[in-house]
Design an enzyme around this catalytic site. Structure first.
Site, PDB file in Angstrom:
ATOM      1  CD  GLU A   1     134.550 145.082 -14.604  1.00 56.42           C
ATOM      2  OE1 GLU A   1     134.742 143.891 -14.910  1.00 56.42           O
ATOM      3  OE2 GLU A   1     134.104 145.930 -15.397  1.00 56.42           O
TER       4      GLU A   1
ATOM      5  CG  HIS B   1     134.714 150.618 -12.665  1.00 63.97           C
ATOM      6  ND1 HIS B   1     135.925 149.989 -12.795  1.00 63.97           N
ATOM      7  CD2 HIS B   1     133.840 149.923 -13.439  1.00 63.97           C
ATOM      8  CE1 HIS B   1     135.803 148.965 -13.634  1.00 63.97           C
ATOM      9  NE2 HIS B   1     134.549 148.898 -14.032  1.00 63.97           N
TER      10      HIS B   1
ATOM     11  CG  HIS C   1     137.696 147.787 -17.438  1.00 58.55           C
ATOM     12  ND1 HIS C   1     137.191 148.778 -18.259  1.00 58.55           N
ATOM     13  CD2 HIS C   1     136.672 147.374 -16.660  1.00 58.55           C
ATOM     14  CE1 HIS C   1     135.904 148.960 -17.961  1.00 58.55           C
ATOM     15  NE2 HIS C   1     135.569 148.115 -17.003  1.00 58.55           N
TER      16      HIS C   1
ATOM     17  CG  ASP D   1     131.039 146.981 -14.940  1.00 60.76           C
ATOM     18  OD1 ASP D   1     131.815 147.886 -14.558  1.00 60.76           O
ATOM     19  OD2 ASP D   1     130.898 146.679 -16.144  1.00 60.76           O
TER      20      ASP D   1
END
Ligand code: MN
Length: 320
Positions: A8, A10, A163, A283
């Site tokens: 995960e 981004h 998400h 993240d």
């Protein structure tokens, strides 16, 4: 642990910065965050190297194309995000993989784009940031109009990553006066967990049993609620599921460690879901790779489980 896969992580492109909320950040922090989201080369790969992360599976940062009110523009924006992501992956062989963006404002177009993203661009899954905005609110994915899309996801054999995003404006009453609770502190988890439960209790996983989902943040609170949930669902009139609700979570879902580097929570999740269903994630850039890696590399679990969570589950799930 060397050779970790982190699922995960981004990114943003200049075309998609308009969908990154700045409501909860100072202008300076927001600018810095956009810089870190946009960096897909030096700083990011250096940090990956220092943290033993060999490969990062990238996804367009929330709220992404889900926030676009013009369906036509949403379709174009999803395609542009996917092309940009495919180019990044090609520039750094073996370091990045990716989830496709799709515009569920137009489900048939989303099906076509996902097929293109997987078959032609080489992306390995689809990431959707919560409900899809509409002029009068939003649509959750238990809505029957999305069924053909989920059938296509299952047919392509790729995971669907749900998400978080902020709750619908009409649903923010309980947070009034407390904006610090609306996002990743708390609201994200409640919003996403509720969305998942809508999908489960609608019977979606009976209709599409091969559908595989990914959740971040150690499962958005859900693994800790299974017992009570099932007890109360059993007593609910008119609910007609083929399996007890917790079974869908155990058999159709993977959860990642993103933003939740907490040993007691991980051990609870392992007891509920098992080590085959957990994936390592950071993240980034909202969390630091070094902190995630330092915790994960030393967390007291069996080495065989560390290998599964840190790498081999992701290899299997994404076909890497
Ligand atoms: Mn995230």
């Amino acid at each position: 642990m060397q050779g970790k896969i982190s699922v995960e992580e981004h990114f943003v492109t200049p075309d998609h910065e308009e969908y990154v909320s700045s409501a909860w950040l100072s202008a300076e922090t927001h600018r810095k965050m956009l810089g870190r989201l946009g960096d897909l080369s030096d700083e990011r790969i250096e940090q990956m190297d220092r943290s033993g992360i060999e490969l990062a599976v990238l996804s367009l940062v929330t709220e992404g194309v889900q926030a676009e009110l013009d369906p036509q523009k949403a379709v174009t924006q999803a395609a542009r995000a996917n092309e940009a992501l495919a180019a990044v992956i090609e520039r750094h062989p073996g370091r990045f993989s990716g989830f496709a963006a799709v515009a569920l404002q137009d489900p048939p177009a989303a099906e076509r784009e996902l097929e293109r993203a997987v078959r032609e661009l080489g992306l390995r899954g689809v990431c959707v940031n919560g409900y899809t905005s509409t002029p009068d609110g939003g649509l959750y994915y238990d809505d029957p109009r999305f069924l053909p899309f989920f059938e296509r996801v299952a047919e392509l054999g790729v995971p669907f990553f749900l998400h978080p995003r902020y709750p619908l404006p009409s649903q923010r009453g309980i947070y009034e006066g407390r904006p610090e609770l609306l996002g990743s502190t708390w609201g994200f988890g409640v919003e996403t967990a509720t969305h998942v439960l809508r999908m489960i209790t609608s019977g979606l996983f009976d209709k599409v049993p091969e559908l595989t989902m990914v959740l971040g943040h150690l499962g958005e609170l859900l693994p800790f609620a299974l017992y009570r949930m099932q007890g109360r669902l059993k007593a609910t009139a008119g609910l007609n599921l083929e399996r007890p609700a917790p079974e869908y979570l155990r058999e159709n879902f993977y959860v990642s460690t993103s933003g939740n580097f907490h040993t007691a929570s991980l051990l609870g999740v392992l007891l509920e879901l098992g080590a085959d269903r957990v994936l390592f994630a950071v993240d980034y850039p909202f969390e630091e790779m070094a902190e995630a890696a330092e915790w994960f590399d030393a967390v007291p679990i069996a080495e065989a489980d560390r290998e599964k969570i840190g790498r081999s589950n992701a290899e299997r799930l994404f076909g890497l």
